[in-house]
Design a protein around this motif. Sequence first.
Motif, PDB file in Angstrom:
ATOM      1  N   ASN A  63       0.834  -1.203   0.000  1.00 17.44           N
ATOM      2  CA  ASN A  63       0.000   0.000   0.000  1.00 17.44           C
ATOM      3  C   ASN A  63       0.873   1.259   0.000  1.00 17.44           C
ATOM      4  OD1 ASN A  63      -2.353  -1.525   0.075  1.00 17.44           O
ATOM      5  ND2 ASN A  63      -2.385  -1.579   2.309  1.00 17.44           N
ATOM      6  N   PHE A  64       0.382   2.299  -0.645  1.00 20.35           N
ATOM      7  CA  PHE A  64       1.182   3.515  -0.757  1.00 20.35           C
ATOM      8  C   PHE A  64       0.270   4.722  -0.889  1.00 20.35           C
ATOM      9  CE2 PHE A  64       0.476   1.904  -5.025  1.00 20.35           C
ATOM     10  CZ  PHE A  64       0.028   3.019  -5.695  1.00 20.35           C
ATOM     11  N   GLU A  65       0.888   5.885  -0.719  1.00 20.90           N
ATOM     12  CA  GLU A  65       0.212   7.139  -1.023  1.00 20.90           C
ATOM     13  C   GLU A  65       1.137   7.985  -1.879  1.00 20.90           C
ATOM     14  OE1 GLU A  65       1.413   9.791   2.907  1.00 20.90           O
ATOM     15  OE2 GLU A  65      -0.480   8.668   2.903  1.00 20.90           O
ATOM     16  N   LYS A  66       0.556   8.795  -2.737  1.00 26.60           N
ATOM     17  CA  LYS A  66       1.351   9.614  -3.651  1.00 26.60           C
ATOM     18  C   LYS A  66       1.568  10.993  -3.051  1.00 26.60           C
ATOM     19  CE  LYS A  66      -0.344  11.753  -7.202  1.00 26.60           C
ATOM     20  NZ  LYS A  66      -0.957  12.106  -8.497  1.00 26.60           N
ATOM     21  N   LYS A 115       4.957   6.981  -1.421  1.00 27.91           N
ATOM     22  CA  LYS A 115       5.365   6.612  -0.065  1.00 27.91           C
ATOM     23  C   LYS A 115       4.710   5.281   0.284  1.00 27.91           C
ATOM     24  CE  LYS A 115       5.620   8.231   4.691  1.00 27.91           C
ATOM     25  NZ  LYS A 115       5.266   9.340   5.643  1.00 27.91           N
ATOM     26  N   LEU A 116       5.538   4.250   0.479  1.00 22.09           N
ATOM     27  CA  LEU A 116       5.044   2.902   0.707  1.00 22.09           C
ATOM     28  C   LEU A 116       4.700   2.678   2.168  1.00 22.09           C
ATOM     29  CD1 LEU A 116       7.754   0.970  -1.383  1.00 22.09           C
ATOM     30  CD2 LEU A 116       5.584   1.919  -2.186  1.00 22.09           C
ATOM     31  N   SER A 117       3.792   1.756   2.421  1.00 21.75           N
ATOM     32  CA  SER A 117       3.433   1.414   3.798  1.00 21.75           C
ATOM     33  C   SER A 117       4.508   0.552   4.449  1.00 21.75           C
ATOM     34  CB  SER A 117       2.093   0.676   3.830  1.00 21.75           C
ATOM     35  OG  SER A 117       2.160  -0.516   3.066  1.00 21.75           O
ATOM     36  N   SER A 118       5.317  -0.130   3.636  1.00 22.97           N
ATOM     37  CA  SER A 118       6.419  -0.943   4.163  1.00 22.97           C
ATOM     38  C   SER A 118       7.566  -0.943   3.161  1.00 22.97           C
ATOM     39  CB  SER A 118       5.958  -2.377   4.440  1.00 22.97           C
ATOM     40  OG  SER A 118       5.463  -2.995   3.259  1.00 22.97           O
TER      41      SER A 118
END
Length: 320
Positions: A208-211, A222-225
């Motif tokens: 999972n990520f956010e831009k 930006k990755l969750s892990s």
Amino acid sequence: MLEKDISDFFTYLKSVNTSQKFLEKCYHKNDIANASKMSYENSYRFLYYLEHGLHFYDTGNSSSMVVKPILYFYGMVHLLKACLLTRKPDYPENTTMLAHGVTTRKRKKQQYSFLQDEVKIQYKGLFPYFSQHLFNIKHIPFEKINMEKLLISIPELNNLFYFHRNENAQIKIGDLHSKLLHFPNNILDTYHLTENKFIEKLSKFLPNFEKTQLHDSSFTLKLSSELIPSSQGPIYFHGDHHAFYLPTNRNNFMTSHEVMHHYLLLYNLSMICRYETEWWGDLLHTLPTEDYPFIKHFLSITAKKTPFLLGVFLLNEKEG
């Protein structure tokens, strides 16, 4: 997870006791019946596969380039079989799995180019078997593939492609132990995609990520892990830079694992060593074409990287 971690883990496995405990944990994790019994029965086989595989690599490192591909290929085969025992305790279930799972085409005696040579995938044999059971790739995404495309997927060859083609085959998008991936906007042109479509294309291969938009000329995810250095396509791990790379061109976007690519390259080179002696001799002694620097550099890379990537697989099995 660096080279020393993998080297230390291989050392840890160099006893029947530790190999048996490791296999038992793998079998419990994969819901395999009779985990204790199966791990005991396979512990010596697993240990010898590892020991012999690493010995092939060590011997290849100190041998002439004339025979390196053969030694590295069979070293890789032994390590692959060790990895398979962590998930398939009855391997090999039948004799068809002992075949290589790939074939080479007939070579033309003149104007032969290794970079443009192809291998063809078979439906049965070690290659499709380990691709499915180690990397969850049930359907190989190509029926045949040429050597240049396989080489392009290896980030450590990026500089050599730049010197020969005057363009980068891959670009760095992130560092090991970082949750940020950076992409220049101009990669959207070579992929012929909008930013949203490009992110959508990559999303199935990422946690999972956010831009977050940082600059006009680039965008960041930006990755969750953190990513692990497994080198599962389309994002490949650069072992020297401890960084993650992505092909710059959509034509080189592949979802297969880098280990699969090393296997196909080494298989073809090992066949050339054995059966195309005149061409191989000319390559090594007269250096006639650009094939030579690519083959030489690939062999120096695969000697370290294939044991590393298969060590990453085994360590993930222990920690997963």
